[in-house]
Design an enzyme around this catalytic site. Sequence first.
Site, PDB file in Angstrom:
ATOM      1  N   GLU A 172      53.835  15.843  75.442  1.00 24.54           N
ATOM      2  CA  GLU A 172      52.377  15.753  75.529  1.00 24.54           C
ATOM      3  C   GLU A 172      51.889  14.658  74.573  1.00 24.54           C
ATOM      4  O   GLU A 172      52.007  14.792  73.360  1.00 24.54           O
ATOM      5  CB  GLU A 172      51.775  17.105  75.126  1.00 24.54           C
ATOM      6  CG  GLU A 172      50.286  17.164  75.312  1.00 24.54           C
ATOM      7  CD  GLU A 172      49.709  18.504  74.854  1.00 24.54           C
ATOM      8  OE1 GLU A 172      50.095  18.985  73.777  1.00 24.54           O
ATOM      9  OE2 GLU A 172      48.868  19.042  75.585  1.00 24.54           O
ATOM     10  N   LYS A 227      38.286  30.700  63.357  1.00 22.44           N
ATOM     11  CA  LYS A 227      38.645  29.524  62.559  1.00 22.44           C
ATOM     12  C   LYS A 227      38.711  28.306  63.464  1.00 22.44           C
ATOM     13  O   LYS A 227      39.642  28.135  64.238  1.00 22.44           O
ATOM     14  CB  LYS A 227      40.009  29.697  61.884  1.00 22.44           C
ATOM     15  CG  LYS A 227      40.288  28.546  60.932  1.00 22.44           C
ATOM     16  CD  LYS A 227      41.760  28.305  60.700  1.00 22.44           C
ATOM     17  CE  LYS A 227      42.325  27.118  61.397  1.00 22.44           C
ATOM     18  NZ  LYS A 227      41.722  25.817  61.161  1.00 22.44           N
ATOM     19  N   CYS A 260      44.254  19.442  77.487  1.00 20.49           N
ATOM     20  CA  CYS A 260      45.547  20.103  77.654  1.00 20.49           C
ATOM     21  C   CYS A 260      46.045  19.998  79.091  1.00 20.49           C
ATOM     22  O   CYS A 260      47.233  19.969  79.346  1.00 20.49           O
ATOM     23  CB  CYS A 260      45.450  21.557  77.222  1.00 20.49           C
ATOM     24  SG  CYS A 260      44.094  22.425  78.014  1.00 20.49           S
ATOM     25  N   GLU A 266      47.193  29.746  74.076  1.00 29.70           N
ATOM     26  CA  GLU A 266      46.889  28.680  75.046  1.00 29.70           C
ATOM     27  C   GLU A 266      47.440  27.402  74.446  1.00 29.70           C
ATOM     28  O   GLU A 266      46.862  26.859  73.490  1.00 29.70           O
ATOM     29  CB  GLU A 266      45.368  28.546  75.238  1.00 29.70           C
ATOM     30  CG  GLU A 266      44.707  29.722  75.904  1.00 29.70           C
ATOM     31  CD  GLU A 266      45.045  29.841  77.381  1.00 29.70           C
ATOM     32  OE1 GLU A 266      45.533  28.862  77.975  1.00 29.70           O
ATOM     33  OE2 GLU A 266      44.829  30.925  77.933  1.00 29.70           O
TER      34      GLU A 266
HETATM   35  P1  NAD Z   1      47.112  22.328  66.438  1.00 27.64           P
HETATM   36  O1  NAD Z   1      48.160  23.278  66.887  1.00 27.64           O
HETATM   37  O2  NAD Z   1      47.496  21.282  65.458  1.00 27.64           O
HETATM   38  O3  NAD Z   1      45.895  23.101  65.763  1.00 27.64           O
HETATM   39  C1  NAD Z   1      45.157  24.070  66.451  1.00 27.64           C
HETATM   40  C2  NAD Z   1      44.551  25.017  65.447  1.00 27.64           C
HETATM   41  O4  NAD Z   1      45.594  25.706  64.771  1.00 27.64           O
HETATM   42  C3  NAD Z   1      43.715  24.343  64.349  1.00 27.64           C
HETATM   43  O5  NAD Z   1      42.590  25.134  64.086  1.00 27.64           O
HETATM   44  C4  NAD Z   1      44.667  24.327  63.174  1.00 27.64           C
HETATM   45  O6  NAD Z   1      44.023  24.318  61.927  1.00 27.64           O
HETATM   46  C5  NAD Z   1      45.415  25.620  63.375  1.00 27.64           C
HETATM   47  N1  NAD Z   1      46.744  25.694  62.742  1.00 27.64           N
HETATM   48  C6  NAD Z   1      47.569  24.681  62.410  1.00 27.64           C
HETATM   49  N2  NAD Z   1      48.682  25.166  61.826  1.00 27.64           N
HETATM   50  C7  NAD Z   1      48.562  26.516  61.783  1.00 27.64           C
HETATM   51  C8  NAD Z   1      49.386  27.574  61.311  1.00 27.64           C
HETATM   52  N3  NAD Z   1      50.564  27.349  60.748  1.00 27.64           N
HETATM   53  N4  NAD Z   1      48.943  28.842  61.449  1.00 27.64           N
HETATM   54  C9  NAD Z   1      47.753  29.103  62.042  1.00 27.64           C
HETATM   55  N5  NAD Z   1      46.930  28.136  62.487  1.00 27.64           N
HETATM   56  C10 NAD Z   1      47.326  26.862  62.381  1.00 27.64           C
HETATM   57  O7  NAD Z   1      46.479  21.729  67.757  1.00 27.64           O
HETATM   58  P2  NAD Z   1      45.365  20.608  67.866  1.00 27.64           P
HETATM   59  O8  NAD Z   1      46.032  19.305  67.562  1.00 27.64           O
HETATM   60  O9  NAD Z   1      44.148  21.004  67.121  1.00 27.64           O
HETATM   61  O10 NAD Z   1      44.985  20.707  69.421  1.00 27.64           O
HETATM   62  C11 NAD Z   1      45.650  20.014  70.410  1.00 27.64           C
HETATM   63  C12 NAD Z   1      46.594  20.915  71.155  1.00 27.64           C
HETATM   64  O11 NAD Z   1      45.870  22.003  71.725  1.00 27.64           O
HETATM   65  C13 NAD Z   1      47.268  20.239  72.312  1.00 27.64           C
HETATM   66  O12 NAD Z   1      48.639  20.553  72.323  1.00 27.64           O
HETATM   67  C14 NAD Z   1      46.583  20.845  73.539  1.00 27.64           C
HETATM   68  O13 NAD Z   1      47.357  20.837  74.701  1.00 27.64           O
HETATM   69  C15 NAD Z   1      46.286  22.206  73.064  1.00 27.64           C
HETATM   70  N6  NAD Z   1      45.213  22.812  73.863  1.00 27.64           N
HETATM   71  C16 NAD Z   1      45.530  23.743  74.813  1.00 27.64           C
HETATM   72  C17 NAD Z   1      44.536  24.290  75.625  1.00 27.64           C
HETATM   73  C18 NAD Z   1      44.862  25.311  76.690  1.00 27.64           C
HETATM   74  O14 NAD Z   1      43.933  25.845  77.283  1.00 27.64           O
HETATM   75  N7  NAD Z   1      46.121  25.608  76.963  1.00 27.64           N
HETATM   76  C19 NAD Z   1      43.219  23.878  75.452  1.00 27.64           C
HETATM   77  C20 NAD Z   1      42.928  22.933  74.483  1.00 27.64           C
HETATM   78  C21 NAD Z   1      43.944  22.404  73.690  1.00 27.64           C
END
Ligand code: NAD
Length: 501
Positions: free
Chosen positions: A395, A185, A294, A260
């Site tokens: 962040e 997804k 990130c 992650e």
């Molecule tokens: P997000 O948590 O809003 O969403 C990530 C994914 O989770 C999306 O596909 C979203 O639809 C899904 N999601 C949202 N709510 C959910 C739920 N209740 N249950 C299951 N899935 C759900 O994050 P974002 O805004 O898309 O991405 C940015 C974040 O990702 C930042 O905090 C960044 O640091 C992190 N990130 C971490 C890494 C790493 O390697 N540690 C890499 C890239 C991004």
Amino acid sequence: MNPNKIEKGEEMIEKKMHINGKWVESLSGETRGILNPFDASEIATVSEGNREDTKLAIKAARDAFNGEWGKVARNERKALLVKLAQLIKRDKEELSRLESLNTGKTLEESRWDMDDIHNIFNYYANLLDKEHSEVVDSPVDNSSSVLEREPVGVCGQISPWNYPLLQASWKMAPALAAGCSIVMKPSEITPLTTIKVTELAEEAGYPKGVVNLVLGPGHSVGAELAENHDVDLISFTGGSFTGRKIMTAASGNIKKVALELGGKNPHIIFEDANFDVAVDYALNGVFFHAGQICSAGARLMVHASLYDSFIEALKVRMEKIKVGNGFDEKTEMGPVISKEHLEKVESYVEIAKKEGAKLVLGGERPREEGLKKGYFFMPTLFVDCTNDMRIVQEEVFGPIITVEKFETEEEVIQRANDTVYGLSAGFWTEDPERIKRVSRALRFGTVWVNDFNTYFTEAPWGGYKQSGIGRELGQLGLEEYQEVKHIFQNNKPEPFNWFGK
Ligand code: NAD
């Protein structure tokens, strides 16, 4: 050719979900418009799935895993990964263009991503050559003891919007190498390259039900993947807030969890740093993809003796950063991903000012007429920041650097570790003894010495503390998708004679 529009041929990558080997619309018939952050124009319409679509995809993955795929030989898994890697290379330009259209990042950055993605599939294909049973030195007479690695099973995989296909491939490649079936997804706002790569997986010859793709929001599609008892492992990259929800949801059937999550990554400049290179990397550490990384080194900590000169050098270079369309070769930094995210980044400027941080540069949207429709924010520099400020601890995920001053090594280590996150950190010094001390003392999953933000397929990636659980990339990235089975064989069974003699 208009670089900001999907071309005719690309409309073929249609906007649908891939379930059990078929491209299907959502059961509800709902769709979502996908926007280009450069000008907020709609570039595609995709199916919007919900829990019911997700259940079908999970069932398809389960049937595939319980059927032939669960037994498929290593060399066959390897051949499929190699083929998929070749197809990614073949379509690199199209994938790069799609990624830039959907995220706003520069085309060059998208091309680097595609090279990495190609490498990742090849790397996991080649790692399979090294797989073998492991013999354990059994302490029991006349016995043999062997470890076998087997696929975990059906994997739900949820990716974020900042590196849409890169993050998805860190999950897909090892899962498929291990022999799992997957339901992927992507973020609902950046699905285009993941749709395309699913097409390529089909072309590579993956059997039906092995690679499934569901599109839609986290609260329904993502939540179903995390909750569903027929999913054996949930791998998630995204924010820590969502990560907590995933952990809770996953507890229903004690599925394996790989997370992650976010980071707030200190970047420390000691007094003996190579000044010019450190300034350059301080910029690299934050402004690629407009700070939506990130591991962004958004939290600079500079020794008092260099503090003023370092800030001045940063300011001079930041003033020249070319903000604009990712398809323009001169552009160095594109927009942030969405209106909501732009507003979040903007809100941190007010928070920081109220907390007493001093704004030196930026802090606003660009004034250029041509950028007004898009989600642009100017490179921003805050100085005189302190550990207790939200702008330092939270962040922001945007093009903002905060600078803190420090006096001693002990002080800076203590302050750098004073965070709930533990994804990455970096420092600059020429002193070999200090390198040993500081790299050990920092509590982060990756520590860069005289560098920042370098990562590669062969080395594991992941966070300490609230930055996550588990590792992606490297050998450890494959092991996330494997169960370890201990097979003990008694070669000379004899009665034990304890019961009811
Ligand atoms: P997000 O948590 O809003 O969403 C990530 C994914 O989770 C999306 O596909 C979203 O639809 C899904 N999601 C949202 N709510 C959910 C739920 N209740 N249950 C299951 N899935 C759900 O994050 P974002 O805004 O898309 O991405 C940015 C974040 O990702 C930042 O905090 C960044 O640091 C992190 N990130 C971490 C890494 C790493 O390697 N540690 C890499 C890239 C991004």
